[in-house]
Design an enzyme around this catalytic site. Structure first.
Site, PDB file in Angstrom:
ATOM      1  N   LEU A  36       0.854  -1.185   0.000  1.00 16.72           N
ATOM      2  CA  LEU A  36       0.000   0.000   0.000  1.00 16.72           C
ATOM      3  C   LEU A  36       0.890   1.234   0.000  1.00 16.72           C
ATOM      4  O   LEU A  36       1.875   1.294   0.729  1.00 16.72           O
ATOM      5  CB  LEU A  36      -0.894   0.022   1.245  1.00 16.72           C
ATOM      6  CG  LEU A  36      -2.233  -0.715   1.180  1.00 16.72           C
ATOM      7  CD1 LEU A  36      -2.934  -0.629   2.536  1.00 16.72           C
ATOM      8  CD2 LEU A  36      -3.139  -0.155   0.090  1.00 16.72           C
ATOM      9  N   ASP A  37       0.521   2.235  -0.803  1.00 19.77           N
ATOM     10  CA  ASP A  37       1.285   3.479  -0.844  1.00 19.77           C
ATOM     11  C   ASP A  37       1.177   4.223   0.485  1.00 19.77           C
ATOM     12  O   ASP A  37       0.224   4.022   1.249  1.00 19.77           O
ATOM     13  CB  ASP A  37       0.771   4.375  -1.973  1.00 19.77           C
ATOM     14  CG  ASP A  37       1.041   3.796  -3.352  1.00 19.77           C
ATOM     15  OD1 ASP A  37       2.065   3.112  -3.503  1.00 19.77           O
ATOM     16  OD2 ASP A  37       0.226   4.034  -4.260  1.00 19.77           O
ATOM     17  N   PRO A  38       2.119   5.108   0.772  1.00 20.82           N
ATOM     18  CA  PRO A  38       2.078   5.855   2.045  1.00 20.82           C
ATOM     19  C   PRO A  38       0.790   6.631   2.263  1.00 20.82           C
ATOM     20  O   PRO A  38       0.311   6.733   3.398  1.00 20.82           O
ATOM     21  CB  PRO A  38       3.286   6.796   1.932  1.00 20.82           C
ATOM     22  CG  PRO A  38       4.242   6.073   1.043  1.00 20.82           C
ATOM     23  CD  PRO A  38       3.381   5.362   0.036  1.00 20.82           C
TER      24      PRO A  38
END
Length: 311
Positions: A36-38
Site C-alpha cells: 500500500l502506498d504511504p
C-alpha cells in the site's frame, strides 16, 4: 506464528508497517501480501515466521478499494503527494455518463504503472529514477478490473463522504453511522469522483485515476485511497498496529482461501517425502479440480502443505 490482518495508517509505507510488526511480534521474519502506498490506508495482511511461506498464495488475491479521484489536476506521483504539475478544465459530468466511462475499464486491461513506483527496470527502481529527474518508459502490464461503481460526484474531495459501512457482500457505501477514514490533505478544490473498486492483483489505483481522468477529457490524481479488502480479509477483521502485540491472529489453514483436504497419515508422509500421490477418496472431502491448488492438512489439523491437485 499466525497471519495478521492490519489497518495500515496514513503516511506509513508498507515497509514501515513490517518494521513495526517485527518489533511487536519479536521476530525478523515478517512479510506482507500486497503493498500500500504511504497515502493509502486499510487492509495490509502480514505473515510472520513460517507463515511467510503463504505470501506466494495470497499476494495475487483480488482487492477492494474506496477511491477519491480528483479531476482537473495532475501530479507526478499520480496522488496527493503532489505537487500539481498539470491543470485542465473539467467538462460537465453527470452520474450516468461517468459510470458509463468507468464500465469501459472493466475486464482485462493493459495498464502503465506510475513513474513513482517500486518497479525495477534494468536494476533501477522507477521511483528512484523519477526522484533523480529521469524518465523511464515503463511497459504496460496486464491487469484485471472486476467492478467499478461510482458512489458519488462531488464538488471537492472534502465535500465527498468520508464515513462508510460494508454491506453483506463486502461492498462499502456512505453511511454517517459507519467508519470514518482520514484522507491526506487535498491539493486544492477539484471536482472529485468517489469510486468503489474491485480489482485484480497488480492494479495501480493511481494509474487508474490517471486513465479515468484522460477518458473523461481532463487530467486527474488520486486524492484518497482505502483498501477495504484483500483476498478473504476485510477491514472489519483488521487490528490496529498499536494492538498487534498480543493479537491472536489466524493460523495458516484459516488464513488460506483454498479448498482443504484432510490428509491421512499415509498421504501426509508421501507429501513430506516430496511425492505426488493421487487423491482417490470420494465423498464430502472431494474438492480436487484439474490443476487446482488445495491445502492439505496434516493429522493435527493445522500443519499444511499446498499442492496442485489432479482428479
Amino acid at each position: 506464528m499466525p497471519v495478521y490482518v492490519t489497518d495500515k495508517p496514513l503516511r506509513l509505507t508498507s515497509h514501515d508497517v513490517v518494521a513495526r510488526a517485527r518489533r511487536a511480534l519479536h521476530t525478523r521474519r515478517v512479510g506482507h501480501t500486497g503493498t500500500l502506498d504511504p497515502l493509502a490506508t486499510g487492509v495490509l495482511v502480514l505473515c510472520a515466521e513460517d507463515s511467510t511461506k503463504l505470501v506466494q498464495f495470497m499476494e495475487h488475491d483480488t482487492k477492494d478499494y474506496l477511491a477519491w479521484i480528483s479531476l482537473g489536476a495532475g501530479t507526478p506521483t499520480l496522488d496527493a503527494e503532489g505537487p500539481v504539475s498539470e491543470e485542465r478544465p473539467v467538462p460537465t459530468l453527470d452520474h450516468p455518463g461517468v459510470q458509463a466511462t468507468l464500465d469501459t475499464f472493466l475486464g482485462p486491461q493493459m495498464q502503465v504503472p506510475p513513474q513513482y513506483s517500486a518497479i525495477q527496470v534494468n536494476g533501477q527502481r522507477a521511483y528512484a529514477a523519477a526522484r533523480a529527474g529521469e524518465h523511464i518508459d515503463l511497459p504496460a502490464r496486464p491487469v484485471q478490473l472486476h467492478e467499478l461503481t461510482l458512489l458519488g460526484l462531488h464538488a471537492t474531495t472534502d465535500a465527498a463522504p468520508h464515513t462508510f459501512s460494508p454491506d453483506a457482500d463486502g461492498r462499502w457505501h456512505p453511511d454517517p453511522a459507519g467508519q470514518t477514514f482520514t484522507l491526506p490533505p487535498t491539493l486544492g478544490d477539484h471536482p472529485t469522483l468517489l469510486v468503489w473498486a474491485r480489482v485484480g492483483s497488480g492494479t495501480y489505483i493511481r494509474s487508474l485515476a490517471r486513465d479515468i481522468g484522460a477518458a473523461l477529457g481532463t487530467t486527474a490524481h488520486l486524492s484518497g485511497l482505502v483498501r477495504t479488502r484483500a483476498g478473504r480479509f476485510g477491514l472489519q477483521d483488521a487490528v490496529q498496529l498499536t494492538d498487534l502485540e498480543g493479537a491472536a491472529g489466524l493460523d495458516d489453514l484459516a488464513a488460506l482461501d483454498l479448498p482443504t483436504i484432510p490428509a491421512t497419515p499415509d498421504l501426509a508422509l508421501k507429501l513430506r517425502q516430496g511425492k505426488r500421490p493421487a487423491w482417490q477418496d470420494t465423498g464430502r472431502f472431494l474438492v480436487t479440480l484439474d490443476g487446482a491448488l488445495v491445502a492439505v492438512a496434516d493429522g493435527d489439523g493445522h500443519t499444511l502443505k499446498v499442492v496442485r491437485a489432479w482428479n
